[in-house]
Design an enzyme around this catalytic site. Sequence first.
Site, PDB file in Angstrom:
ATOM      1  N   ARG A  52     -12.128  -6.522  10.671  1.00 42.20           N
ATOM      2  CA  ARG A  52     -12.635  -5.585  11.673  1.00 42.20           C
ATOM      3  C   ARG A  52     -14.021  -5.076  11.292  1.00 42.20           C
ATOM      4  NH1 ARG A  52      -7.786  -1.887  10.954  1.00 42.20           N
ATOM      5  NH2 ARG A  52      -8.180  -2.798   8.908  1.00 42.20           N
ATOM      6  N   LYS A  71       0.805  -1.224   0.000  1.00 41.45           N
ATOM      7  CA  LYS A  71       0.000   0.000   0.000  1.00 41.45           C
ATOM      8  C   LYS A  71       0.842   1.280   0.000  1.00 41.45           C
ATOM      9  CE  LYS A  71      -2.592  -1.467   3.331  1.00 41.45           C
ATOM     10  NZ  LYS A  71      -3.569  -1.701   4.357  1.00 41.45           N
TER      11      LYS A  71
HETATM   12  N1  COA Z   1      -6.161  -4.766  14.729  1.00 36.30           N
HETATM   13  C1  COA Z   1      -5.698  -3.586  14.358  1.00 36.30           C
HETATM   14  N2  COA Z   1      -5.361  -3.281  13.123  1.00 36.30           N
HETATM   15  C2  COA Z   1      -5.481  -4.233  12.204  1.00 36.30           C
HETATM   16  C3  COA Z   1      -5.952  -5.490  12.488  1.00 36.30           C
HETATM   17  C4  COA Z   1      -6.316  -5.744  13.829  1.00 36.30           C
HETATM   18  N3  COA Z   1      -6.808  -6.907  14.211  1.00 36.30           N
HETATM   19  N4  COA Z   1      -5.976  -6.230  11.370  1.00 36.30           N
HETATM   20  C5  COA Z   1      -5.527  -5.437  10.394  1.00 36.30           C
HETATM   21  N5  COA Z   1      -5.243  -4.231  10.880  1.00 36.30           N
HETATM   22  C6  COA Z   1      -4.836  -3.055  10.127  1.00 36.30           C
HETATM   23  C7  COA Z   1      -3.397  -2.911   9.918  1.00 36.30           C
HETATM   24  O1  COA Z   1      -2.795  -2.267  11.011  1.00 36.30           O
HETATM   25  C8  COA Z   1      -3.360  -2.097   8.651  1.00 36.30           C
HETATM   26  O2  COA Z   1      -3.621  -0.742   8.948  1.00 36.30           O
HETATM   27  P1  COA Z   1      -3.176   0.429   7.967  1.00 36.30           P
HETATM   28  O3  COA Z   1      -3.788   0.125   6.639  1.00 36.30           O
HETATM   29  O4  COA Z   1      -3.727   1.616   8.619  1.00 36.30           O
HETATM   30  O5  COA Z   1      -1.680   0.388   7.951  1.00 36.30           O
HETATM   31  C9  COA Z   1      -4.528  -2.630   7.874  1.00 36.30           C
HETATM   32  O6  COA Z   1      -5.392  -3.139   8.819  1.00 36.30           O
HETATM   33  C10 COA Z   1      -4.217  -3.739   6.925  1.00 36.30           C
HETATM   34  O7  COA Z   1      -2.914  -4.104   7.072  1.00 36.30           O
HETATM   35  P2  COA Z   1      -2.304  -5.548   7.181  1.00 36.30           P
HETATM   36  O8  COA Z   1      -3.170  -6.473   7.956  1.00 36.30           O
HETATM   37  O9  COA Z   1      -0.904  -5.399   7.605  1.00 36.30           O
HETATM   38  O10 COA Z   1      -2.405  -6.007   5.739  1.00 36.30           O
HETATM   39  P3  COA Z   1      -1.694  -5.410   4.529  1.00 36.30           P
HETATM   40  O11 COA Z   1      -2.792  -5.106   3.613  1.00 36.30           O
HETATM   41  O12 COA Z   1      -0.767  -4.311   4.857  1.00 36.30           O
HETATM   42  O13 COA Z   1      -0.780  -6.627   4.094  1.00 36.30           O
HETATM   43  C11 COA Z   1      -0.354  -8.726   2.979  1.00 36.30           C
HETATM   44  C12 COA Z   1      -1.335  -7.619   3.358  1.00 36.30           C
HETATM   45  C13 COA Z   1       1.004  -8.604   3.558  1.00 36.30           C
HETATM   46  C14 COA Z   1      -0.991  -9.985   3.486  1.00 36.30           C
HETATM   47  C15 COA Z   1      -0.338  -8.693   1.442  1.00 36.30           C
HETATM   48  O14 COA Z   1       0.079  -7.421   1.001  1.00 36.30           O
HETATM   49  C16 COA Z   1       0.559  -9.752   0.861  1.00 36.30           C
HETATM   50  O15 COA Z   1       0.199 -10.891   0.842  1.00 36.30           O
HETATM   51  N6  COA Z   1       1.749  -9.363   0.349  1.00 36.30           N
HETATM   52  C17 COA Z   1       2.703 -10.270  -0.266  1.00 36.30           C
HETATM   53  C18 COA Z   1       2.645 -10.210  -1.785  1.00 36.30           C
HETATM   54  C19 COA Z   1       1.455 -10.974  -2.313  1.00 36.30           C
HETATM   55  O16 COA Z   1       1.367 -12.162  -2.240  1.00 36.30           O
HETATM   56  N7  COA Z   1       0.518 -10.207  -2.900  1.00 36.30           N
HETATM   57  C20 COA Z   1      -0.656 -10.760  -3.489  1.00 36.30           C
HETATM   58  C21 COA Z   1      -1.788 -10.863  -2.493  1.00 36.30           C
HETATM   59  S1  COA Z   1      -3.267 -11.379  -3.290  1.00 36.30           S
END
Ligand code: COA
Length: 166
Positions: free
Chosen positions: A98, A45
């Site tokens: 969430r 992101k």
């Molecule tokens: N409590 C508080 N916050 C939470 C939460 C919880 N239980 N669950 C999720 N969040 C928040 C995170 O803090 C984050 O907040 P932000 O957007 O304000 O920073 C948001 O929700 C989502 O973040 P996160 O859970 O870290 O997911 P992500 O979208 O950043 O990461 C991956 C997703 C790493 C799983 C994904 O990018 C990935 O798989 N990457 C590898 C490459 C790949 O395979 N890509 C293809 C995927 S189809």
Amino acid sequence: MTPRKRIAIYPGTFDPVTNGHLDILGRASEIFDKVIVAVVKKPSKRKAMFPLNERLGFLRESIKGRVFGCPVEIEGFDGLLVNYARRKKAQTLVRGLRAISDFEYEFQMALMNRHQAPRLETVFLMPDERFVYLSSSIVKTVGALRGNLSAFLPPPVLKSFKRRFF
Ligand code: COA
């Protein structure tokens, strides 16, 4: 025959880990035989505020002394998540859900991951309602303005925020 170990991956950016993430990790640890918290090196992101080694350090420090239902490992990863899961012999991905606003993005990711690896299931867990509106972005915003985050961040992250922002 010994039953197969149920290994789950809990992936994310964890920039930084919050009490919401730890809540989900605790719940997952009651369901699986091992949970690997997989911290993505380069978030898709936006640029991470904390480098990978700091995000890993926060997680490792934050789980110290906590009791989980199964062994928990913390590791960084790069590249496609499904390939990492395959290397780790995991059968399941865990994601926290969430609010409804999470759904579309999570649905898209889960289906794309299923397309890449049909036998890898994604399961969604709901955090405690105290953390339903929590995100890493909002804690960074409030932290930079020196707000009180003690209910939302584990002590090692709070300490780092104090050093960084106060
Ligand atoms: N409590 C508080 N916050 C939470 C939460 C919880 N239980 N669950 C999720 N969040 C928040 C995170 O803090 C984050 O907040 P932000 O957007 O304000 O920073 C948001 O929700 C989502 O973040 P996160 O859970 O870290 O997911 P992500 O979208 O950043 O990461 C991956 C997703 C790493 C799983 C994904 O990018 C990935 O798989 N990457 C590898 C490459 C790949 O395979 N890509 C293809 C995927 S189809």
